[in-house]
Structure formats: structure tokens, C-alpha cells
Design a protein around this motif. Structure first.
Motif, short mmCIF file in Angstrom:
data_model
loop_
_atom_site.label_atom_id
_atom_site.label_comp_id
_atom_site.label_asym_id
_atom_site.label_seq_id
_atom_site.Cartn_x
_atom_site.Cartn_y
_atom_site.Cartn_z
N GLN A 102 11.99 -13.28 5.26
CA GLN A 102 13.00 -12.33 4.82
C GLN A 102 13.89 -12.02 6.01
O GLN A 102 13.42 -11.56 7.05
CB GLN A 102 12.35 -11.06 4.27
CG GLN A 102 13.34 -10.10 3.68
CD GLN A 102 12.66 -8.91 3.00
OE1 GLN A 102 11.48 -8.69 3.16
NE2 GLN A 102 13.43 -8.15 2.25
N ARG A 107 16.66 -4.73 3.41
CA ARG A 107 17.26 -5.09 2.12
C ARG A 107 16.22 -5.72 1.21
O ARG A 107 15.31 -6.42 1.66
CB ARG A 107 18.42 -6.07 2.33
CG ARG A 107 19.49 -5.49 3.22
CD ARG A 107 20.85 -6.10 2.89
NE ARG A 107 21.92 -5.34 3.49
CZ ARG A 107 22.53 -4.31 2.90
NH1 ARG A 107 22.19 -3.93 1.71
NH2 ARG A 107 23.51 -3.69 3.50
N CYS A 108 16.37 -5.49 -0.07
CA CYS A 108 15.47 -6.03 -1.09
C CYS A 108 15.55 -7.55 -1.10
O CYS A 108 16.64 -8.13 -1.06
CB CYS A 108 15.86 -5.47 -2.46
SG CYS A 108 14.91 -6.15 -3.83
N ARG A 110 15.01 -9.49 -3.51
CA ARG A 110 15.56 -10.02 -4.75
C ARG A 110 17.03 -9.71 -4.93
O ARG A 110 17.85 -10.59 -5.11
CB ARG A 110 14.78 -9.48 -5.95
CG ARG A 110 15.29 -10.04 -7.27
CD ARG A 110 14.40 -9.71 -8.43
NE ARG A 110 14.90 -10.36 -9.63
CZ ARG A 110 15.73 -9.78 -10.48
NH1 ARG A 110 16.16 -8.56 -10.28
NH2 ARG A 110 16.14 -10.44 -11.55
N VAL A 115 17.14 -0.89 0.87
CA VAL A 115 15.88 -0.36 0.37
C VAL A 115 15.55 0.90 1.15
O VAL A 115 15.60 0.91 2.38
CB VAL A 115 14.74 -1.38 0.54
CG1 VAL A 115 13.42 -0.83 0.07
CG2 VAL A 115 15.05 -2.68 -0.18
N ALA A 120 10.72 1.35 -1.72
CA ALA A 120 10.33 0.09 -1.09
C ALA A 120 8.88 -0.24 -1.41
O ALA A 120 8.01 0.62 -1.37
CB ALA A 120 10.52 0.16 0.41
N ILE A 133 10.78 -5.09 -1.15
CA ILE A 133 11.44 -5.23 -2.44
C ILE A 133 11.47 -3.87 -3.13
O ILE A 133 10.59 -3.04 -2.92
CB ILE A 133 10.72 -6.30 -3.29
CG1 ILE A 133 11.51 -6.65 -4.54
CG2 ILE A 133 9.31 -5.90 -3.61
CD1 ILE A 133 11.03 -7.91 -5.22
N HIS A 134 12.48 -3.66 -3.96
CA HIS A 134 12.53 -2.44 -4.76
C HIS A 134 11.39 -2.46 -5.78
O HIS A 134 11.05 -3.52 -6.31
CB HIS A 134 13.86 -2.33 -5.54
CG HIS A 134 15.03 -2.05 -4.69
ND1 HIS A 134 16.06 -2.95 -4.55
CD2 HIS A 134 15.36 -0.98 -3.93
CE1 HIS A 134 16.98 -2.44 -3.75
NE2 HIS A 134 16.57 -1.24 -3.35
N CYS A 137 12.59 -4.01 -8.88
CA CYS A 137 12.88 -5.45 -8.79
C CYS A 137 11.61 -6.31 -8.79
O CYS A 137 11.67 -7.50 -9.10
CB CYS A 137 13.67 -5.76 -7.53
SG CYS A 137 15.36 -5.13 -7.52
N TRP A 138 10.49 -5.71 -8.45
CA TRP A 138 9.27 -6.48 -8.27
C TRP A 138 8.85 -7.28 -9.51
O TRP A 138 8.56 -8.47 -9.40
CB TRP A 138 8.13 -5.57 -7.80
CG TRP A 138 6.90 -6.34 -7.47
CD1 TRP A 138 6.61 -6.95 -6.29
CD2 TRP A 138 5.80 -6.60 -8.33
NE1 TRP A 138 5.40 -7.58 -6.37
CE2 TRP A 138 4.88 -7.38 -7.62
CE3 TRP A 138 5.50 -6.25 -9.64
CZ2 TRP A 138 3.68 -7.81 -8.17
CZ3 TRP A 138 4.31 -6.70 -10.20
CH2 TRP A 138 3.42 -7.46 -9.45
N TRP A 141 11.12 -10.29 -10.01
CA TRP A 141 10.96 -11.21 -8.89
C TRP A 141 9.69 -12.03 -9.05
O TRP A 141 9.68 -13.24 -8.84
CB TRP A 141 10.95 -10.40 -7.59
CG TRP A 141 10.80 -11.20 -6.34
CD1 TRP A 141 11.71 -12.05 -5.79
CD2 TRP A 141 9.68 -11.18 -5.44
NE1 TRP A 141 11.23 -12.58 -4.61
CE2 TRP A 141 9.99 -12.05 -4.39
CE3 TRP A 141 8.47 -10.51 -5.45
CZ2 TRP A 141 9.11 -12.27 -3.33
CZ3 TRP A 141 7.60 -10.73 -4.40
CH2 TRP A 141 7.92 -11.60 -3.36
#
Length: 161
Positions: A102, A107-108, A110, A115, A120, A133-134, A137-138, A141
Motif C-alpha cells: 500500500q 488512504r483507503c 480500495r 482514512v 480505519a 481500509i475504510h 469498503c472492506w 474489497w
């Protein structure tokens, strides 16, 4: 003086109480009571591997069939259930290996937006690192990553059904 040192001195002095009844030695002593150096331990099977070599399609299929046979025999399940579990093992292995670094941990991974500490979720990447990741969003993703894994395994002729 340590117990080990005391035992060694008794053996060197010929104390028969330190041997077992059969006359054989124990610990790091031979059957005559003489101290011996322990041999270096070697792995029982140095060819054991965690997962397949994805550059070789036959290795992936062989690993899948081997894993399914182990599960079928060891867990006393049907061949179909064993293959389902072996497929899940491959999915997890693929997800652990198919990682990328990453670039920006603020930042996320995805959606690439910022974040905060409140939303997070750190996710381990299988190689000793992690993704940020948010929370929202998980799930998507993970679905996307699983779909990529299933697509990659389908190229080897393997599927979940």
C-alpha cells in the motif's frame, strides 16, 4: 551446581542409578553412560510446503488434490466436502500471496480517499504487513479480491462447485 552437571558427574563416576533398567542410556548419554553430543536436528521432511507454486499449473492441481486427500482422510468427510475445503485453502493461500504494498497508509486501499482513526480497519496482508481500509469498503474489497482469486484458480481448471 545444575542438575544436569550433577547427573553428568554421577554418570562419569559410574553411578548405575542414572541409567534405565534395560542398561540403555537416556537423555544425552549412550548405553554405557558416557555423555554424547546431541545430533543436530533436521526437519523430518524438508520438502513440505505451505502452498503450491502458482507458476506451474500442474503443481497447483497436484497441491489441490493432495490437500483434498488429506482432508478427506483426516477429517472423515466426503470427497466433495474435502475438495470444497481444499479449494478454500487455495483461496486463502492465493489471497495471502497476491498482495501489493500500500503506497499511502493514510488512504483507503480500495477507494483511495483519506482514512481517519474512527473508520480505519487494518487488514493483514499475509506477508507481515497490512492494508488500511475504510470499514464500509472492506466487504466490497474482500468480494473483489475473492473474485480475483477464483478467476486465477479457474485458469488452473479449479472451481468451487
Amino acid at each position: 551446581m545444575s542438575k544436569w552437571r550433577q547427573r553428568l558427574e554421577r554418570i562419569e563416576a559410574g553411578d548405575s542409578q542414572t541409567k534405565d533398567q534395560s542398561g540403555g542410556g537416556f537423555g544425552n548419554f549412550d548405553s554405557f553412560g558416557k555423555a554424547v553430543r546431541p545430533k543436530a536436528l533436521k526437519p523430518a521432511n524438508p520438502t513440505i510446503r505451505i502452498g503450491p507454486d502458482y507458476s506451474d499449473p500442474l503443481d497447483v492441481v497436484d497441491w489441490f488434490n493432495e490437500r483434498a486427500a488429506i482432508i478427506e482422510e483426516g477429517c472423515a468427510v466426503s470427497r466433495q466436502e474435502a475438495e470444497r475445503r481444499a479449494y478454500e485453502c487455495l483461496i486463502v493461500d492465493w489471497l495471502n500471496r497476491a498482495t501489493s504494498k500500500q503506497e499511502d497508509s493514510t488512504r483507503c486501499v480500495r477507494c483511495k480517499s483519506a482514512v481517519s482513526d474512527q473508520d480505519a480497519v487494518p487488514v493483514l496482508d499475509g506477508k507481515g504487513g497490512h492494508y488500511v481500509i475504510h470499514d464500509a469498503c472492506w466487504p466490497a474489497w474482500m468480494r473483489e479480491r475473492r473474485a480475483a482469486a477464483e478467476k486465477a484458480l479457474a485458469a488452473y481448471g479449479l472451481s468451487s462447485g
